[in-house]
Design an enzyme around this catalytic site. Sequence first.
Site, PDB file in Angstrom:
ATOM      1  N   GLY A  14       0.838  -1.213   0.000  1.00 20.68           N
ATOM      2  CA  GLY A  14       0.000   0.000   0.000  1.00 20.68           C
ATOM      3  C   GLY A  14       0.864   1.251   0.000  1.00 20.68           C
ATOM      4  N   ARG A  75       1.095  -5.078  -5.198  1.00 26.38           N
ATOM      5  CA  ARG A  75       1.308  -6.271  -4.368  1.00 26.38           C
ATOM      6  C   ARG A  75       1.477  -7.404  -5.370  1.00 26.38           C
ATOM      7  NH1 ARG A  75      -2.852  -3.705  -1.015  1.00 26.38           N
ATOM      8  NH2 ARG A  75      -1.824  -2.993   0.878  1.00 26.38           N
ATOM      9  N   GLY A 105       5.686  -2.267   3.657  1.00 25.39           N
ATOM     10  CA  GLY A 105       5.234  -2.782   4.949  1.00 25.39           C
ATOM     11  C   GLY A 105       5.659  -4.224   5.164  1.00 25.39           C
ATOM     12  N   GLY A 107       4.413  -7.246   4.325  1.00 26.29           N
ATOM     13  CA  GLY A 107       4.478  -8.168   3.185  1.00 26.29           C
ATOM     14  C   GLY A 107       5.692  -7.877   2.308  1.00 26.29           C
ATOM     15  N   SER A 108       5.970  -6.597   2.110  1.00 31.14           N
ATOM     16  CA  SER A 108       7.084  -6.211   1.231  1.00 31.14           C
ATOM     17  C   SER A 108       8.424  -6.601   1.836  1.00 31.14           C
ATOM     18  CB  SER A 108       7.062  -4.701   0.999  1.00 31.14           C
ATOM     19  OG  SER A 108       5.773  -4.304   0.620  1.00 31.14           O
ATOM     20  N   THR A 129       4.537   2.202   5.687  1.00 31.31           N
ATOM     21  CA  THR A 129       3.147   1.750   5.821  1.00 31.31           C
ATOM     22  C   THR A 129       2.415   2.651   6.799  1.00 31.31           C
ATOM     23  OG1 THR A 129       1.696   0.017   6.709  1.00 31.31           O
ATOM     24  CG2 THR A 129       3.955  -0.003   7.505  1.00 31.31           C
ATOM     25  N   ASP A 131       0.183   1.644   8.680  1.00 36.88           N
ATOM     26  CA  ASP A 131      -0.308   0.814   9.785  1.00 36.88           C
ATOM     27  C   ASP A 131       0.566   0.861  11.043  1.00 36.88           C
ATOM     28  OD1 ASP A 131      -2.252  -0.007   7.986  1.00 36.88           O
ATOM     29  OD2 ASP A 131      -1.168  -1.816   7.399  1.00 36.88           O
ATOM     30  N   ARG A 158     -17.511  15.106  14.380  1.00 43.73           N
ATOM     31  CA  ARG A 158     -17.982  15.522  15.707  1.00 43.73           C
ATOM     32  C   ARG A 158     -19.068  16.607  15.615  1.00 43.73           C
ATOM     33  NH1 ARG A 158     -16.037  15.156  20.668  1.00 43.73           N
ATOM     34  NH2 ARG A 158     -13.964  14.422  20.103  1.00 43.73           N
ATOM     35  N   MET A 173      -8.327   2.322   8.995  1.00 40.46           N
ATOM     36  CA  MET A 173      -7.463   1.232   8.513  1.00 40.46           C
ATOM     37  C   MET A 173      -6.484   0.793   9.612  1.00 40.46           C
ATOM     38  SD  MET A 173      -6.544   2.134   4.600  1.00 40.46           S
ATOM     39  CE  MET A 173      -7.673   1.753   3.280  1.00 40.46           C
TER      40      MET A 173
END
Length: 325
Positions: A14, A75, A105, A107-108, A129, A131, A158, A173
């Site tokens: 990503g 990917r 990230g 996987g890479s 990443t 994440d 809000r 995410m």
Amino acid sequence: MRKINCIGILTSGGDAPGMNAAIRAVTRAAIADGFKVMGIYKGYEGLVNNEIKEFSTENVSNIIQRGGTILKTARSKEFMTEEGRKKAYDNMIKNGIDALVVIGGNGSLTGARIFAEEYDVPCIGLPGTIDNDLNGTDSTIGYDTTLNTIMECVDKIRDTATSHERIFFVEVMGRDAGFLAQNSAIAAGAEAAIIPEDSTGADQLESFIGRGIRKSKSSSIVLVSESPSCGAMYYAERVKKEYPEYDVRVSILGHLQRGGSPSAGDRILASRLGVGAIRAIQEGQRNVMIGIKNDEVVYVPFSNAIKSDKPVKKELIDALAVLSI
Ligand code: F6P
């Protein structure tokens, strides 16, 4: 050890804001040290399909402020196969590439580790990443920008939550990690975060409701980590059924979280990591991810970096609980 003259660079998985700043830093630090730099397009896919071109310092001008990745990303399914990796290796040789810098990230970096083992190719990873789920680094490239984006979205949500006296479940995410949900909840002053790492066994919805938040507040915002089975929709449906007196809405933020100009924090992080990658190559390092821990550049073996057990600090979970009374 074979002398390294030419470094290939790619972004994979990503996209994340700050990847361009990392590409710029790696390219410029490498050229400053006399290396040739090859830009590899579309991640490992471009290595398999030979989408590679030489980069000069001009190729990375005017990109530090841009989101996404100028090298594009993918990917790659083919790179997951032995045949794909063989093609990738052949193309490395054909283009005279001696070492790889992979920005991506979990996987890479797993791909880099396998490739490095199979073909004895020096690989250096940069944590790229949103994440923040890589071990050995306090933050990953893209995480800070995404936190800011989520915070701005929640600030807007809000307005409606307050005006209509509603409970909003906002899904963010993170893949299997709750860093984005937990810390954006703190930054946005939300009432709760529902994250995968909370392994107390307690029902996180029950504990949110049980804290009696609705008794003292007329609206609430709950950040929920994405999940195939229990994301924001799941909790909203439950509240509708179990607490029909509440007016509930869901906002799934989706890919807008990954876009946009990187924050100063991500640009500086990416720049330091990029320079660190070239220093690591000069020092004969291989198969390590460059991270920053306690404000120092560190080298983290791939096997440690990709262990998917980076903890969300209990202190953050406790802080949110206290601050949302
Ligand atoms: O790893 C980054 C990430 O944005 C995750 O947070 C998310 O689960 C996934 O990628 C989404 O991937 P895609 O862009 O392929 O839908």
